[in-house]
Design a protein around this motif. Structure first.
Motif, PDB file in Angstrom:
ATOM      1  N   LEU A  32      28.644 -40.237  45.200  1.00 47.78           N
ATOM      2  CA  LEU A  32      29.505 -41.171  45.931  1.00 47.78           C
ATOM      3  C   LEU A  32      28.990 -41.390  47.355  1.00 47.78           C
ATOM      4  CD1 LEU A  32      32.281 -42.709  45.775  1.00 47.78           C
ATOM      5  CD2 LEU A  32      33.284 -40.674  46.833  1.00 47.78           C
ATOM      6  N   ASP A  36      31.783 -45.787  50.070  1.00 49.65           N
ATOM      7  CA  ASP A  36      32.735 -45.874  48.958  1.00 49.65           C
ATOM      8  C   ASP A  36      33.854 -44.840  49.121  1.00 49.65           C
ATOM      9  OD1 ASP A  36      31.610 -48.033  47.663  1.00 49.65           O
ATOM     10  OD2 ASP A  36      30.265 -46.811  46.452  1.00 49.65           O
ATOM     11  N   HIS A  48      32.918 -52.207  56.219  1.00 50.07           N
ATOM     12  CA  HIS A  48      32.532 -53.259  55.263  1.00 50.07           C
ATOM     13  C   HIS A  48      31.141 -53.031  54.692  1.00 50.07           C
ATOM     14  CE1 HIS A  48      35.499 -56.083  57.495  1.00 50.07           C
ATOM     15  NE2 HIS A  48      36.101 -55.354  56.588  1.00 50.07           N
ATOM     16  N   LEU A  49      30.986 -53.422  53.449  1.00 45.55           N
ATOM     17  CA  LEU A  49      29.675 -53.325  52.814  1.00 45.55           C
ATOM     18  C   LEU A  49      29.057 -54.710  52.724  1.00 45.55           C
ATOM     19  CD1 LEU A  49      30.510 -50.689  50.142  1.00 45.55           C
ATOM     20  CD2 LEU A  49      28.508 -50.616  51.630  1.00 45.55           C
ATOM     21  N   GLY A  50      27.872 -54.841  53.292  1.00 48.06           N
ATOM     22  CA  GLY A  50      27.236 -56.151  53.269  1.00 48.06           C
ATOM     23  C   GLY A  50      26.002 -56.199  52.403  1.00 48.06           C
ATOM     24  N   CYS A  51      25.134 -55.219  52.550  1.00 44.58           N
ATOM     25  CA  CYS A  51      23.843 -55.320  51.869  1.00 44.58           C
ATOM     26  C   CYS A  51      23.549 -54.138  50.968  1.00 44.58           C
ATOM     27  CB  CYS A  51      22.723 -55.472  52.888  1.00 44.58           C
ATOM     28  SG  CYS A  51      22.435 -53.975  53.845  1.00 44.58           S
ATOM     29  N   GLU A  52      24.275 -53.070  51.108  1.00 48.75           N
ATOM     30  CA  GLU A  52      24.153 -51.867  50.282  1.00 48.75           C
ATOM     31  C   GLU A  52      22.863 -51.090  50.516  1.00 48.75           C
ATOM     32  OE1 GLU A  52      24.001 -54.364  47.169  1.00 48.75           O
ATOM     33  OE2 GLU A  52      26.069 -55.023  47.341  1.00 48.75           O
ATOM     34  N   HIS A  53      22.035 -51.517  51.467  1.00 50.18           N
ATOM     35  CA  HIS A  53      20.823 -50.728  51.685  1.00 50.18           C
ATOM     36  C   HIS A  53      20.438 -50.600  53.159  1.00 50.18           C
ATOM     37  CE1 HIS A  53      19.385 -54.850  50.655  1.00 50.18           C
ATOM     38  NE2 HIS A  53      18.680 -54.665  51.731  1.00 50.18           N
ATOM     39  N   VAL A  55      20.569 -52.434  55.881  1.00 51.55           N
ATOM     40  CA  VAL A  55      19.924 -53.449  56.713  1.00 51.55           C
ATOM     41  C   VAL A  55      20.903 -54.191  57.608  1.00 51.55           C
ATOM     42  CG1 VAL A  55      18.513 -55.540  56.710  1.00 51.55           C
ATOM     43  CG2 VAL A  55      18.083 -53.749  55.033  1.00 51.55           C
ATOM     44  N   ASN A 144      22.218 -55.180  63.888  1.00 51.92           N
ATOM     45  CA  ASN A 144      23.422 -55.656  63.201  1.00 51.92           C
ATOM     46  C   ASN A 144      23.302 -57.162  63.001  1.00 51.92           C
ATOM     47  OD1 ASN A 144      24.163 -53.129  64.707  1.00 51.92           O
ATOM     48  ND2 ASN A 144      26.054 -53.436  63.579  1.00 51.92           N
ATOM     49  N   ILE A 145      23.471 -57.580  61.753  1.00 47.36           N
ATOM     50  CA  ILE A 145      23.308 -59.010  61.463  1.00 47.36           C
ATOM     51  C   ILE A 145      24.670 -59.700  61.481  1.00 47.36           C
ATOM     52  CG2 ILE A 145      22.491 -60.704  59.805  1.00 47.36           C
ATOM     53  CD1 ILE A 145      20.665 -58.631  58.638  1.00 47.36           C
TER      54      ILE A 145
END
Lengths: 169, 774
Positions: A32, A36, A48-53, A55, A144-145
């Motif tokens: 986990l 999450d 918040h989850l944006g790209c999961e890796h 970036v 941060n994008i």
């Protein structure tokens, strides 16, 4: 502590982690992610989850005061540590953190999806650099994008918050 | 989540029943509004008002004096809800903090069609303003009766009606309403306030959503949770046209939490108890797919666009053959011209690139369906969902939940179909979130484009001929369209296509993609053609790259062409680009923004380009690009760039923007939208390009599809707002992005003498153009 076989998808482990000042203990899957864990188990959906890796920076949280990506950490890795999410930045239910205040006053977001990561990144930054130049702020959040590209308002808000924090201290 | 799962579908009227209140709505009788689908002709408030067959309450004022606006406008992260409340509070004469908002929910709010095209204020505020003005009028009439004085003697402030010159004689809206219920119909007879009296409209009211967004308490679509909810993920084909051969469910038998593997035609998904379980199951599920590799070679895309047959059914009758403007004989004008030039402009597919991947929750039950979605068209998507499931519209409720900023149609509508299919299969509410690669690989893209232009000048440097031929796919693949209202069709959604839905989607698209391709300059003979290639998706069409509307739809490409070519003509004429433009403009508002921008930026007139004035590798230059005409927002911007001739790197240092969007409701909101439009435009112009191989899109993450970050943001964006309170409000979100690419190209030309005609302007492209020129 239970030993975990490599490749065991179902292994669970007990962790205790202080989140926004409260000790949270429970059993989690070893796979986990911290993101999450925060969003599902603790219902802290401000991360918040944006790209999961790792970036985009939307999932940035503070781990023992340091800004890190919650999507790149496992929940078991923060066992015994202290985590602060965007929900934990305000000193109380009625008082906002100076950065949060400044984001409101300076329109420091458009859609706001990237905002939690901006705020946590900037909280750490202002601790290290309480009197930054605009250029230093830009560098601080270059990881941060923001797709709405409300960049200038974010810089203004940060400079204003920094000034207020200096005055207040 | 405030969503009352499977709350009976009561309808909006019923919802409003409660203690005392005053509700104002548009009448069935047709006394009001020629506004929606089947509405009769009547006082026209704008094209996107409520439907006559849907009796809706728009504003309800309660006994405490709070007014709630029931709006069908979807907030897309632009602050439109705040601005709509400003409009309502202004007309009602209540304090802004007494204005509340119910976001779109098909059980509670009226149909305001699609929140797109920067129309949220320009169009959708119009009926709201009218309804509020009439509610105030009714309340003042009640007070007049109470005090037995003519209404003219009454003034309203902060929701309190007072008799002029009679201290003590005042009554609040709440007191007037008391415990009673008033059900008013809009008549269209009340005139809204004169703009000179505005106290709330035109001020930088703080956005209502920001506090929740800085504390993490705000519920985005991605954060919606409902009781008993399961989690789904989808498994997309590895090639756009591939079909399922076989699914090996045993491949995930060892994983925890799997509830079901779901297949509907080529739409595959997994449902699990927890989100991370669904992610892992989707990742490990073995599916064998048919081979497919029919995409063109990426380097040939612009040639391929020219070879696709024109999609005649989608071309409106008023533009036969895609001819948008024709005046005089261009061929002979070009032959007779003192100087004739031509150019070709090309651009790639672009990604919306929302930071949060699309997400929806669907709860499909035998007695009704509830959907939580970040759509831009609540009613349209509800209708599409109902059709997809074979249900009546009133069996489906759609509750809007804001998503990450969308800038057009991202995957928000599509993911709803995924959620419906998965929820139906397990009989429980299912939340589906796309993975980053699902979003970047399967959302709608801005179409790749190519445009040929020819133009001629007479001996005095006046334009005597203009011809353009553009090629591109649709700018539209939504489930609903609004001019005129049509649709509620799932057919344009790629997920419905994957699920085997074959009824076509909407044919609309020409207007959006061809928008503003005709020059707004006086150009003598002209011939403007848009070779419309129709809709396209990963699953359908001659080139299987999915297209849809993205900020400005066709305008950024069309204005790139017009504003680059006008600059090329100016250079050919040896004229200053500003002076040359002014010589060919007639619209006073457009001329005004040009003058405002050039004055503010201190424009120095110069013929052609000033490249020769500087030496060395680092060159600086300035360029102008504008847009103006019709009912739209006028904009003129001066771009200042620094170009490294050796590395090819281009940096935009400063942009000065003069902007006229008619009446300004919230100047702070306008500035933010301008800034966002400019910076996002710079990102698209300098670095963005969707890449693909013969089977699929390959730019699936932020490394392969980089977008602008802080170091590349201009040092300064200087904005001059030209407020015109006497004019209707026009759109803001898109205008400032339209002229960015041409502005950069024109500035690079000034700096280096190199003309960039192909996006994105990467260092490699600059070096190619430099080499070509040498």
């Amino acid at each position: 502590m239970t030993s975990v076989a490599v490749g065991d998808e179902t292994a669970m482990r007990r962790i205790g982690v202080t989140v926004n000042g409260t000790l949270q203990a429970g059993e989690v899957s070893v796979r986990l992610t911290l993101a999450d864990f925060l969003r599902q188990d603790l219902k802290l959906t401000g991360t918040h989850l944006g790209c999961e890796h790792g970036v985009c920076g939307a999932c940035t949280i503070l781990l023992d005061g340091r800004a890190v990506r919650a999507c790149l950490l496992l929940a078991v890795q923060v066992d015994g540590h202290s985590v602060t999410t965007v929900e934990g930045l305000a000193p109380s239910a009625t008082v906002l953190h100076p950065l949060q205040e400044a984001f409101c006053a300076h329109h420091g977001l458009q859609c706001g999806f990237c905002t939690p990561g901006m705020l946590t990144t900037l909280v750490e930054f202002l601790k290290d650099c309480p009197d930054p130049s605009a250029e230093e702020v830009r560098v601080a959040i270059s990881g941060n994008i923001c797709r709405c590209t409300g960049y200038d308002s974010i810089v203004e808000a940060t400079l204003s918050a920094a000034a207020n924090m200096r005055d207040g201290s | 989540m405030d969503g009352r799962l499977n709350e009976p579908h009561l309808g909006r009227r019923h919802f409003l029943k409660g203690a005392g209140l005053l509700a104002i709505s548009f009448s069935l009788s047709g006394a009001m509004p020629g506004l929606g689908r089947a509405a009769p002709a009547a006082p026209k408030l704008g094209p996107y008002g409520p439907a006559a067959d849907e009796l809706d309450s728009w504003i309800a004022i309660d006994t405490a004096g709070f007014a709630t606006l029931y709006t069908g406008v979807c907030e897309l992260g632009t602050g439109s809800h705040t601005a709509l409340l400003q409009v309502m509070a202004e007309e009602l004469d209540i304090a802004f903090d007494h204005a509340k908002l119910q976001p779109p929910d098909t059980n509670r709010t009226p149909d305001q069609f699609v929140s797109s095209g920067s129309r949220s204020i320009a169009y959708h505020a119009v009926p709201i303003r009218q309804a509020a003005a009439e509610a105030r009028h009714a309340l003042v009439a009640m007070a007049a009766e109470k005090f037995k004085v003519p209404a003219e003697q009454l003034v309203v402030e902060n929701g309190v009606v007072s008799v002029t010159g009679a201290p003590g004689k005042h009554v609040s809206y709440g007191q007037l309403i008391g415990g009673r219920q008033f059900d008013l119909k809009v008549t269209g007879a009340v005139k809204p306030k004169d703009p000179s009296l505005h106290k709330i409209v035109g001020t930088p009211v703080h956005r209502i959503d920001i506090p929740g967004k800085v504390t993490g308490s705000f519920t985005f679509a991605q954060d919606v949770k409902v009781p008993g909810m399961l989690h789904g993920r989808v498994v997309r084909p590895p090639a756009h046209g591939a079909s399922v051969i076989e699914i090996d469910e045993s491949s995930i038998a060892h994983l925890p939490g799997v509830v079901k593997v779901v297949r509907k035609a080529d739409l595959i998904g997994v449902v699990c108890h927890r989100e991370e379980e669904a992610i892992e199951a989707a990742r490990q599920l073995k599916v064998s797919w048919s081979a497919w590799a029919d995409l063109p070679d990426m380097k040939d895309i612009h040639q391929k666009l020219r070879e696709v047959p024109i999609y005649a059914p989608g071309i409106p009758a008023k533009y036969p053959g895609g001819v948008i403007a024709k005046d005089g004989d261009v061929e002979s004008a070009l032959t007779g011209a003192a100087k004739a030039i031509k150019a070709t402009y090309e651009s790639p597919y672009h990604l919306h690139g929302s930071i949060g991947p699309s997400c929806a929750v669907a709860d499909v039950r035998p007695d009704g369906v509830t959907i939580w979605s970040a759509t831009q068209t609540a009613y349209g998507l509800r209708e599409a969902a109902a059709k997809f499931l074979g249900l009546a519209n009133d069996k489906v409720r759609l509750i809007f939940a804001e998503g990450a900023g969308c800038y057009g149609q991202n995957g928000a509508d599509d993911v709803v179909i995924d959620a419906l299919v998965l929820s139906q299969a397990v009989g429980k509410p299912v939340r589906v979130q796309w993975m980053r690669a699902d979003e970047t690989g399967w959302e709608t893209y801005k179409t790749a484009r190519v445009t040929d232009v020819r133009g001629g000048l007479d001996a005095d440097g006046k334009i005597v001929a203009w011809e353009s031929n553009a090629w591109g796919f649709s700018g539209y693949s939504r489930p609903e369209y609004h001019e005129p209202k049509q649709g509620g069709e799932p057919g344009s959604l790629v997920t419905a296509q994957l699920a085997g839905w074959t009824t076509p989607g909407l044919e609309e698209g020409f207007n959006g993609i061809a928008l503003e391709s005709a020059p707004y300059y006086t150009v003598g003979s002209k011939h403007v053609v848009f070779n419309y290639l129709g809709p396209a998706s990963h699953r359908q069409g001659p080139i299987r790259m999915r297209v849809g509307s993205m900020r400005g739809v066709g305008s950024p490409d069309n204005v790139f062409m017009v504003e680059s070519f006008i600059d090329e003509l100016a250079a050919a004429a040896g004229a200053d680009p500003v002076e040359f433009r002014l010589k060919h403009l007639s619209d006073p508002r457009t001329i005004a923004v040009v003058k405002a921008a050039t004055e503010r930026a201190g424009w120095q007139p110069r013929p052609a380009h000033s490249a020769s004035a500087e030496n060395g590798d680092i060159r600086t230059g300035r360029g102008i690009a504008l847009f103006g005409g019709g009912k739209e927002t006028r904009i003129a911007s001066i771009f200042e760039v620094e170009v490294n001739r050796k590395s090819g790197a281009i940096r935009v240092k400063k942009v000065t923007v003069a902007h006229d969007c008619g009446l300004i409701v919230n100047p702070d909101g306008v500035r933010n939208q301008i800034e966002g439009g400019v910076i996002q435009g710079i990102s698209r112009g300098l670095m963005e390009e969707v890449t693909f191989d013969r089977s699929r899109v390959t730019s699936l993450d932020w490394a392969s599809y980089p977008i602008i970050t802080f170091p590349d943001v201009p040092d300064e964006i200087d904005i001059v707002l030209l407020n015109r309170p006497d004019l209707p409000a026009a759109g803001v979100g898109e205008a400032s992005t339209k002229n960015v690419w041409a502005g950069i190209a024109n500035a690079v030309f000034d700096a280096t003498g190199v003309r960039l005609r192909r996006l994105p302007f990467t260092p490699e492209r600059f070096k190619e153009a430099l080499a070509k020129q040498a």
